[in-house]
Design an enzyme around this catalytic site. Structure first.
Site, PDB file in Angstrom:
ATOM      1  N   TRP A 121     -12.526  -2.831  -7.755  1.00  0.00           N
ATOM      2  CA  TRP A 121     -12.484  -2.965  -8.648  1.00  0.00           C
ATOM      3  C   TRP A 121     -13.508  -1.156  -8.266  1.00  0.00           C
ATOM      4  O   TRP A 121     -14.298  -0.698 -10.040  1.00  0.00           O
ATOM      5  CB  TRP A 121     -13.598  -3.590  -8.825  1.00  0.00           C
ATOM      6  CG  TRP A 121     -13.624  -5.347  -9.012  1.00  0.00           C
ATOM      7  CD1 TRP A 121     -13.286  -6.229  -8.418  1.00  0.00           C
ATOM      8  CD2 TRP A 121     -12.396  -5.224 -10.147  1.00  0.00           C
ATOM      9  NE1 TRP A 121     -12.541  -6.984  -9.242  1.00  0.00           N
ATOM     10  CE2 TRP A 121     -12.138  -6.823 -10.604  1.00  0.00           C
ATOM     11  CE3 TRP A 121     -12.094  -4.816 -11.931  1.00  0.00           C
ATOM     12  CZ2 TRP A 121     -11.322  -7.268 -11.149  1.00  0.00           C
ATOM     13  CZ3 TRP A 121     -11.816  -5.079 -12.813  1.00  0.00           C
ATOM     14  CH2 TRP A 121     -11.041  -6.712 -12.729  1.00  0.00           C
ATOM     15  N   ARG A 132      -1.448   8.977 -10.243  1.00  0.00           N
ATOM     16  CA  ARG A 132      -1.232   7.889  -8.791  1.00  0.00           C
ATOM     17  C   ARG A 132      -0.540   6.579  -9.858  1.00  0.00           C
ATOM     18  O   ARG A 132      -0.168   5.430  -9.208  1.00  0.00           O
ATOM     19  CB  ARG A 132      -2.770   6.789  -8.829  1.00  0.00           C
ATOM     20  CG  ARG A 132      -3.489   7.709  -7.929  1.00  0.00           C
ATOM     21  CD  ARG A 132      -5.058   7.761  -7.620  1.00  0.00           C
ATOM     22  NE  ARG A 132      -5.024   6.631  -6.839  1.00  0.00           N
ATOM     23  CZ  ARG A 132      -3.968   6.195  -5.667  1.00  0.00           C
ATOM     24  NH1 ARG A 132      -4.597   8.096  -5.108  1.00  0.00           N
ATOM     25  NH2 ARG A 132      -4.905   4.994  -4.807  1.00  0.00           N
ATOM     26  N   HIS A 186       2.148   3.155  -9.323  1.00  0.00           N
ATOM     27  CA  HIS A 186       1.944   1.610  -9.222  1.00  0.00           C
ATOM     28  C   HIS A 186       2.976   0.924 -10.178  1.00  0.00           C
ATOM     29  O   HIS A 186       3.808   0.182  -9.682  1.00  0.00           O
ATOM     30  CB  HIS A 186       0.691   1.660 -10.177  1.00  0.00           C
ATOM     31  CG  HIS A 186      -0.890   1.895  -9.148  1.00  0.00           C
ATOM     32  ND1 HIS A 186      -0.699   1.562  -7.926  1.00  0.00           N
ATOM     33  CD2 HIS A 186      -1.871   2.844  -9.639  1.00  0.00           C
ATOM     34  CE1 HIS A 186      -2.343   2.406  -7.813  1.00  0.00           C
ATOM     35  NE2 HIS A 186      -2.679   2.634  -8.491  1.00  0.00           N
ATOM     36  N   GLU A 201     -12.487  -5.088  -3.425  1.00  0.00           N
ATOM     37  CA  GLU A 201     -12.691  -3.891  -3.168  1.00  0.00           C
ATOM     38  C   GLU A 201     -12.208  -2.829  -4.428  1.00  0.00           C
ATOM     39  O   GLU A 201     -12.516  -1.682  -5.091  1.00  0.00           O
ATOM     40  CB  GLU A 201     -12.381  -3.326  -2.094  1.00  0.00           C
ATOM     41  CG  GLU A 201     -13.500  -3.903  -1.094  1.00  0.00           C
ATOM     42  CD  GLU A 201     -13.376  -4.680  -0.736  1.00  0.00           C
ATOM     43  OE1 GLU A 201     -12.247  -5.587  -0.660  1.00  0.00           O
ATOM     44  OE2 GLU A 201     -13.557  -6.093  -0.113  1.00  0.00           O
ATOM     45  N   SER A 256      -6.988  -5.443  -4.863  1.00  0.00           N
ATOM     46  CA  SER A 256      -8.566  -6.225  -3.428  1.00  0.00           C
ATOM     47  C   SER A 256      -9.973  -6.032  -4.799  1.00  0.00           C
ATOM     48  O   SER A 256     -10.381  -5.907  -5.447  1.00  0.00           O
ATOM     49  CB  SER A 256      -8.288  -5.016  -2.520  1.00  0.00           C
ATOM     50  OG  SER A 256      -9.133  -3.967  -2.907  1.00  0.00           O
ATOM     51  N   LEU A 286      11.202 -20.612  -4.666  1.00  0.00           N
ATOM     52  CA  LEU A 286      10.076 -19.714  -3.768  1.00  0.00           C
ATOM     53  C   LEU A 286       8.997 -19.759  -4.558  1.00  0.00           C
ATOM     54  O   LEU A 286       9.203 -19.759  -5.863  1.00  0.00           O
ATOM     55  CB  LEU A 286      10.628 -18.581  -4.199  1.00  0.00           C
ATOM     56  CG  LEU A 286       9.954 -17.448  -3.295  1.00  0.00           C
ATOM     57  CD1 LEU A 286       9.752 -16.874  -1.999  1.00  0.00           C
ATOM     58  CD2 LEU A 286      10.561 -15.917  -3.807  1.00  0.00           C
ATOM     59  N   ASP A 289       1.114  -1.369   0.115  1.00  0.00           N
ATOM     60  CA  ASP A 289       0.387  -0.291   0.110  1.00  0.00           C
ATOM     61  C   ASP A 289       1.120   1.214  -0.296  1.00  0.00           C
ATOM     62  O   ASP A 289       2.217   0.981   0.830  1.00  0.00           O
ATOM     63  CB  ASP A 289      -0.788   0.059   1.320  1.00  0.00           C
ATOM     64  CG  ASP A 289      -2.527   0.971   1.504  1.00  0.00           C
ATOM     65  OD1 ASP A 289      -2.344   1.241   0.024  1.00  0.00           O
ATOM     66  OD2 ASP A 289      -2.879   1.590   2.330  1.00  0.00           O
ATOM     67  N   GLY A 290       0.623   2.012  -0.490  1.00  0.00           N
ATOM     68  CA  GLY A 290       1.412   3.891  -0.625  1.00  0.00           C
ATOM     69  C   GLY A 290       1.356   4.184  -1.931  1.00  0.00           C
ATOM     70  O   GLY A 290       2.012   5.135  -1.710  1.00  0.00           O
ATOM     71  N   ARG A 310      -0.375   7.679  -3.077  1.00  0.00           N
ATOM     72  CA  ARG A 310       0.430   8.674  -1.758  1.00  0.00           C
ATOM     73  C   ARG A 310       1.889   9.101  -2.947  1.00  0.00           C
ATOM     74  O   ARG A 310       2.505  10.095  -2.635  1.00  0.00           O
ATOM     75  CB  ARG A 310       0.252   8.261  -0.333  1.00  0.00           C
ATOM     76  CG  ARG A 310      -0.910   8.928  -0.145  1.00  0.00           C
ATOM     77  CD  ARG A 310      -1.179   8.058   1.396  1.00  0.00           C
ATOM     78  NE  ARG A 310      -1.008   6.377   1.497  1.00  0.00           N
ATOM     79  CZ  ARG A 310      -1.071   5.464   1.964  1.00  0.00           C
ATOM     80  NH1 ARG A 310      -1.452   6.412   3.972  1.00  0.00           N
ATOM     81  NH2 ARG A 310      -1.758   4.856   1.980  1.00  0.00           N
ATOM     82  N   ARG A 341      -4.647  -1.806   9.040  1.00  0.00           N
ATOM     83  CA  ARG A 341      -5.938  -2.771   8.633  1.00  0.00           C
ATOM     84  C   ARG A 341      -5.707  -3.428   7.760  1.00  0.00           C
ATOM     85  O   ARG A 341      -4.481  -3.746   6.936  1.00  0.00           O
ATOM     86  CB  ARG A 341      -7.022  -1.967   8.682  1.00  0.00           C
ATOM     87  CG  ARG A 341      -6.649  -0.426   7.005  1.00  0.00           C
ATOM     88  CD  ARG A 341      -8.106  -0.160   6.451  1.00  0.00           C
ATOM     89  NE  ARG A 341      -7.305   0.828   5.517  1.00  0.00           N
ATOM     90  CZ  ARG A 341      -7.567   2.162   5.490  1.00  0.00           C
ATOM     91  NH1 ARG A 341      -8.151   2.415   6.645  1.00  0.00           N
ATOM     92  NH2 ARG A 341      -6.893   3.080   4.435  1.00  0.00           N
TER      93      ARG A 341
HETATM   94  C1  IPE Z   1      -5.842  -2.543  -0.322  1.00  0.00           C
HETATM   95  O1  IPE Z   1      -5.143  -0.996  -0.083  1.00  0.00           O
HETATM   96  C2  IPE Z   1      -5.305  -3.497  -1.140  1.00  0.00           C
HETATM   97  C3  IPE Z   1      -4.011  -3.518  -2.274  1.00  0.00           C
HETATM   98  C4  IPE Z   1      -2.940  -2.699  -1.509  1.00  0.00           C
HETATM   99  C5  IPE Z   1      -3.708  -4.158  -3.642  1.00  0.00           C
HETATM  100  P1  IPE Z   1      -6.480  -0.424  -0.230  1.00  0.00           P
HETATM  101  O2  IPE Z   1      -5.265   0.670  -0.842  1.00  0.00           O
HETATM  102  O3  IPE Z   1      -6.993  -0.429  -1.483  1.00  0.00           O
HETATM  103  O4  IPE Z   1      -6.771  -0.456   1.889  1.00  0.00           O
HETATM  104  P2  IPE Z   1      -7.783   0.492   1.683  1.00  0.00           P
HETATM  105  O5  IPE Z   1      -8.678   1.073   0.557  1.00  0.00           O
HETATM  106  O6  IPE Z   1      -7.162   1.878   2.227  1.00  0.00           O
HETATM  107  O7  IPE Z   1      -8.391  -0.241   2.905  1.00  0.00           O
HETATM  108  C1  IPE Z   2      -2.058   0.306  -3.349  1.00  0.00           C
HETATM  109  O1  IPE Z   2      -1.685   1.779  -3.178  1.00  0.00           O
HETATM  110  C2  IPE Z   2      -2.062  -0.503  -4.437  1.00  0.00           C
HETATM  111  C3  IPE Z   2      -3.228  -0.439  -4.721  1.00  0.00           C
HETATM  112  C4  IPE Z   2      -4.148  -0.867  -3.854  1.00  0.00           C
HETATM  113  C5  IPE Z   2      -3.758  -1.400  -6.319  1.00  0.00           C
HETATM  114  P1  IPE Z   2      -2.209   2.642  -3.384  1.00  0.00           P
HETATM  115  O2  IPE Z   2      -3.229   2.780  -4.511  1.00  0.00           O
HETATM  116  O3  IPE Z   2      -4.119   2.039  -1.980  1.00  0.00           O
HETATM  117  O4  IPE Z   2      -2.217   3.808  -2.849  1.00  0.00           O
HETATM  118  P2  IPE Z   2      -2.502   4.593  -1.933  1.00  0.00           P
HETATM  119  O5  IPE Z   2      -2.952   3.733  -0.346  1.00  0.00           O
HETATM  120  O6  IPE Z   2      -3.844   5.851  -2.414  1.00  0.00           O
HETATM  121  O7  IPE Z   2      -1.181   5.653  -1.699  1.00  0.00           O
HETATM  122 MG    MG Z   3      -4.075   1.874  -0.537  1.00  0.00          MG
END
Ligand code: IPE
Ligand code: IPE
Ligand code: MG
Length: 246
Positions: A67, A31, A35, A65, A63, A129, A18-19, A22, A192
């Site tokens: 989508w 964004r 990625h 979600e 995830s 692995l 995640d992140g 940002r 989380r």
């Molecule tokens: C969780 O990250 C899913 C992945 C890293 C693939 P999200 O950024 O979608 O999670 P929430 O929405 O902050 O809970």
């Molecule tokens: C996680 O990074 C990648 C995916 C969920 C696909 P985010 O895109 O959720 O990045 P933030 O949380 O918005 O920084």
């Molecule tokens: Mg995120």
């Protein structure tokens, strides 16, 4: 073996990557730039797992979600998956990595599904692995699909409902054939689970770091493993019991 003793190296590591958004925003970029940058971090953790002797690595890439994100972001992510599959599989194969995709793969279009299937078939004989990529994956989806398989076995008369226990249902969960999840890492500062491996996380050690996914490197994974090695895993028993058993 570098650093931690073999027994203190987690057999199975899962990461919520995640992140990215940002990280890109801080650079005034879209964004999707974040990625793309995340691909390097994937290579870093795979290399670190190979070096440390981790047996299985499970990465949350998309995830159930996700989508709901804007269509252009979902499209960019699908494009990224296709490019990564085209470019990275051969190198992973060369390192002895076996690839598997888990999740509701039926949600993807046919060309992408074929690429995922081809990568799994191509690397199926590798044993160094196991890398699992969770796509269109949700922990609740996983529990539902396992329950459906149990129900189907009951309907066929191969299983009695009263014989369904944790071991029985667990055999249908994704990754049931791999070592249990030892270490669950989430980058990006949120504390989380976001519907990742709900069943499998039951007794994993949780590790949260503020580092944004594109900045996560081999040293970051080493730090997580060192933190893990200091934990006492009690599984409901007392510290004294654990000390006597080992
Ligand atoms: C969780 O990250 C899913 C992945 C890293 C693939 P999200 O950024 O979608 O999670 P929430 O929405 O902050 O809970
Ligand atoms: C996680 O990074 C990648 C995916 C969920 C696909 P985010 O895109 O959720 O990045 P933030 O949380 O918005 O920084
Ligand atoms: Mg995120």
């Amino acid at each position: 073996m570098s650093g931690a003793e073999a027994a203190q190296v987690p057999r199975h590591v899962a990461i919520v990557m995640d992140g990215n958004g940002r990280w890109a925003k801080a650079r005034h970029r879209p964004r999707s730039f974040g990625h793309n940058a995340g691909r390097k971090a994937v290579r870093e953790v795979v290399e670190a797992c190979l070096r440390e002797g981790v047996q299985a690595l499970t990465l949350f890439a998309f995830s159930s979600e996700n989508w709901q994100r804007p269509q252009d972001e979902v499209g960019a992510l699908m494009g990224l998956f296709v490019r990564a599959l085209d470019k990275e599989v051969e190198e992973l194969h060369g390192h002895g990595v076996r690839l598997r995709f888990i999740g509701d793969l039926s949600a993807f279009d046919e060309p992408l599904r074929q690429l995922m299937q081809a990568a799994m078939t191509h690397t199926a004989g590798n044993t160094r692995l196991q890398v699992n990529i969770a796509v269109s994956y949700g922990g609740r989806w996983d529990i539902v699909q396992a329950s459906r398989q149990a129900a189907a076995a009951v309907a066929r008369g191969e299983l009695r409902a009263e014989d369904i226990d944790e071991t029985c249902l667990g055999q249908w969960m994704s990754l049931a054939d791999l070592p249990p999840l030892d270490l669950f890492i989430r980058t990006g500062g949120e504390c989380r689970i976001s519907n990742f491996l709900l069943w499998q996380v039951a007794y994993a050690e949780l590790y949260f770091t503020d580092t944004l996914w594109p900045d996560f490197d081999q040293a970051c994974l080493r730090q997580a493993i060192e933190d893990y090695a200091r934990r006492e895993r009690r599984y409901g028993r007392t510290g004294e019991q654990v000390a006597t058993a080992s």
